[in-house]
Design an enzyme around this catalytic site. Structure first.
Site, short mmCIF file in Angstrom:
data_model
loop_
_atom_site.label_atom_id
_atom_site.label_comp_id
_atom_site.label_asym_id
_atom_site.label_seq_id
_atom_site.Cartn_x
_atom_site.Cartn_y
_atom_site.Cartn_z
CG ASP A 31 -2.49 0.47 1.01
OD1 ASP A 31 -1.92 1.95 0.95
OD2 ASP A 31 -2.84 0.89 1.21
CG LEU A 33 1.36 3.67 3.79
CD1 LEU A 33 2.28 3.99 5.31
CD2 LEU A 33 -0.05 2.97 4.90
N GLY A 36 -4.69 4.53 2.31
CA GLY A 36 -4.98 3.76 3.19
C GLY A 36 -4.30 4.46 4.79
CB ALA A 73 -3.46 -1.02 -4.94
CE1 TYR A 141 -12.86 1.98 -9.72
CE2 TYR A 141 -15.19 2.47 -10.35
CZ TYR A 141 -14.01 1.86 -9.56
OH TYR A 141 -14.20 1.18 -8.47
CB ILE A 199 -23.38 18.65 -0.17
CG1 ILE A 199 -22.95 20.16 0.48
CG2 ILE A 199 -24.84 19.11 -1.89
CD1 ILE A 199 -24.25 21.03 1.06
CB ILE A 200 -28.34 14.82 -0.84
CG1 ILE A 200 -28.40 14.15 0.31
CG2 ILE A 200 -28.58 14.05 -2.08
CD1 ILE A 200 -30.20 14.29 0.75
N GLY A 267 -21.01 12.34 -14.67
CA GLY A 267 -20.73 10.61 -14.57
C GLY A 267 -21.18 9.90 -13.34
#
Length: 307
Positions: A31, A33, A36, A73, A141, A199-200, A267
């Site tokens: 990791d 970090l 993490g 990761a 993504y 906040i939604i 997105g």
């Protein structure tokens, strides 16, 4: 077995590491970090602070004699991927290729890959989506996770590397990172406990399939034993909208926060929910924690941490 868990200091990876150590496996964590935390790392785990893109990761393969890679990761923020798709691809594609090359060179027996059931299908044609749903990711993504799956198929066909892909719904629970843009449950909990205004995004009617961390851990343990290469949705088959999520957490934490709405984020899908029948029939997996119970447990974790 010697199991390498990338992202093992993060929310999902650290919970999996704990369970695998409990089952008697030797766990090696890699990791960087950035997201993490060292405090998440099990004391019995072997820890290497390193980025999965680093070519020096081969030293770990020489030293630790890795049997299984459990790859968690990632750059996992959908909105960040929209803003910076190059960085997203750098981490999620090139990082994974680095690991796949090591897996083949060092004769790793299995590769477990944390993919996404939410972002990989895009706006769904039917609900819940099964594994045969068309894959039309709406974000970089989702594209990079789908690319990872395609590379796994190539490495299996070409080099015989066995793999299990777990397409997660929206994972939540204790240790989720409340900082950043991803992880709405943790963000709401943290803001409510600190007296800040959550906040939604948009009108809050967008739905997700929220799967509790313990159920995700169970899926990884089953994937470890599965002898074939395959891919599975890991979700609950139940949609929950963000407004409901907010209200349940507000009641649970006895918060006085207003239900305030902001802009819709680019997105972001409107609806996402997964069919998990394949995981049940082949892996013997099904979700055991309903969303109300899971939210109660998660709120309790953040409340205790806040004291």
């Amino acid at each position: 077995m010697n199991i390498l868990i990338t992202g093992g200091a993060g929310f999902i990876g650290s919970n999996i590491a704990d369970a695998m150590i409990e089952k008697g496996h030797r766990v090696i964590i890699v990791d960087n970090l950035i997201t993490g935390k060292k405090e998440n790392i099990h004391p019995k785990a072997v820890f290497h602070e390193m980025d999965v893109r680093d070519v020096k990761i081969e030293n770990i393969f020489f030293k630790e004699k890795i049997d299984v890679i459990c790859h968690h990761a990632a750059q996992m923020d959908v909105r960040k991927s929209v803003v910076d798709p190059i960085f997203d691809a750098n981490v999620n594609v090139l990082g994974m290729l680095n690991l796949l090359q090591m897996a083949v060179k060092h004769q790793v027996k299995k590769f477990i890959f944390a993919s996404t059931g939410g972002a990989i299908y895009g706006e769904q044609d039917y609900f819940p989506a099964d594994e045969n749903h068309p894959m039309r990711p709406c974000s970089p993504y989702g594209i990079t996770k789908l690319t990872g799956e395609k590379y796994l198929f190539f490495y299996q066909q070409t080099y015989g590397l066995k793999y299990v892909v777990l397409r997660y719904a929206n994972v939540y629970g204790p240790r989720q990172n409340p900082h950043g843009e991803a992880g709405v449950v943790a963000i709401f909990c943290s803001k409510m406990l600190h007296g800040e205004q959550p906040i939604i995004n948009g009108d809050g009617t967008q739905t997700r399939d929220y799967v509790y961390i313990d159920d995700v851990v169970a899926a990884n343990l089953l994937a470890l034993k599965h002898p074939q290469s395959d891919f599975f949705n890991i979700g609950t088959g139940i949609e929950t909208d963000v407004n409901k999520l907010f209200r349940v957490l507000r009641d649970e934490l006895k918060s006085t926060a207003e239900e305030r709405h902001g802009e819709t984020k680019p997105g972001e899908q409107q609806r996402s929910v997964l069919n998990y029948d394949k995981a049940t029939s082949i892996l013997g997996w099904k979700p055991g924690v309903d969303v109300e119970t899971g939210l109660q447990r998660t709120a309790a974790f953040f409340r205790d941490k806040h004291k």
